[in-house]
Scaffold this active site. Structure first.
Site, PDB file in Angstrom:
ATOM      1  CB  CYS A 171      -0.956   0.031   1.181  1.00 48.43           C
ATOM      2  SG  CYS A 171      -2.175   1.373   1.008  1.00 48.43           S
TER       3      CYS A 171
ATOM      4  CB  CYS B  43      -2.067   3.278  -6.537  1.00 42.63           C
ATOM      5  SG  CYS B  43      -3.350   2.433  -5.594  1.00 42.63           S
TER       6      CYS B  43
END
Length: 261
Positions: free
Chosen positions: A83, A201
């Site tokens: 993450c 991401c």
């Protein structure tokens, strides 16, 4: 713990709402299996997170120690925390702190394991490839995107331009068309940049777009997932090659990219 076969166990520390890390990283390494003898299996532990907002990211990061300990029970060969924005929102340079903290948890559990993260993988890969100036695509809200830009620049890579898609719901991030970055990059100012980051991401899918962007732009194109895969291979001391991974996983064939006039 030694094993009498060559399969490498990859531990994935995953936000509970993330469904892309467990598709794109395995897809790259399974494609690699078609051309090289190494084999991989994938093993996940999840941290609760539904909305990509700072409060949930901080709470999720606190749960990462449990995940690292659980995965070390399985004697995985390497772990990676996926993450990017959670790490970057915790403060400048936190990717190093996180890796050290999670590695220590595996040591304390009696199974020392290297622990990577997608934030460190992206900034390290950009620097190792000599990319000094990039333009990036992020799914995040603008305040979080600005944190990502500041973090990357603090690591010595200038961000010339960015595109923030402003999606807060993490499952909505995952539902984006994986080929969309092949057109989204055209909204970026890429004049004079060394590379394009198609997705900063690991939840925003982009793998099919990586080499499409390279062909259209003539620029090396990376993503957080591709950079993480590269770091996994480095940690395992394996050749950093995987079909479909673009410049980072091409075996250093940057010179072969087409040049745009």
């Amino acid at each position: 713990m030694s094993r009498a076969y060559s399969t490498r166990r990859i531990g994935l520390i995953v936000p509970s709402s993330n469904v892309t890390m467990e598709t794109e990283i395995p897809a790259l390494l399974k494609a690699r299996e078609a051309i090289l003898p190494d084999r991989f299996t994938f093993h996940s532990s999840r941290m609760r997170m539904k909305a990509v907002v700072k409060e949930e990211l901080e709470a999720m990061d606190a749960d990462s120690l449990r995940c690292a300990t659980e995965l070390s029970d399985a004697a995985v060969d390497v772990q990676t925390y996926a993450c990017l924005v959670a790490i970057m929102s915790m403060g400048l340079g936190y990717h190093r702190t996180s890796s050290e903290k999670l590695h220590r948890a595996t040591v304390d559990n009696g199974c020392p394991t290297p622990v990577l993260n997608s934030a460190g993988a992206l900034v390290d890969s950009l620097k190792e490839m000599g990319f000094k100036n990039v333009s990036i695509i992020c799914p995040y809200m603008k305040p979080l995107t600005k944190l990502v830009v500041d973090y990357i620049e603090h690591e010595g890579v200038e961000v010339q331009d960015f595109l923030a898609l402003e999606i807060a719901d993490n499952l909505e991030v995952a539902s984006q068309n994986p080929a969309a970055p092949a057109e989204l990059w055209r909204k970026l100012d890429v004049r004079g940049v060394d590379a394009i980051v198609a997705s900063a991401c690991v939840q925003m899918p982009s793998l099919p777009a990586i080499e499409m962007i390279e062909r259209a732009s003539g620029l090396p194109t990376v993503s957080a997932a591709v950079a993480t895969t590269r770091k996994i291979l480095q940690s395992l001391e394996l050749t950093e090659v995987a079909p479909g991974g673009g410049a980072l996983l091409s075996g250093g064939q940057l010179a072969r990219l087409p040049k745009v006039a």
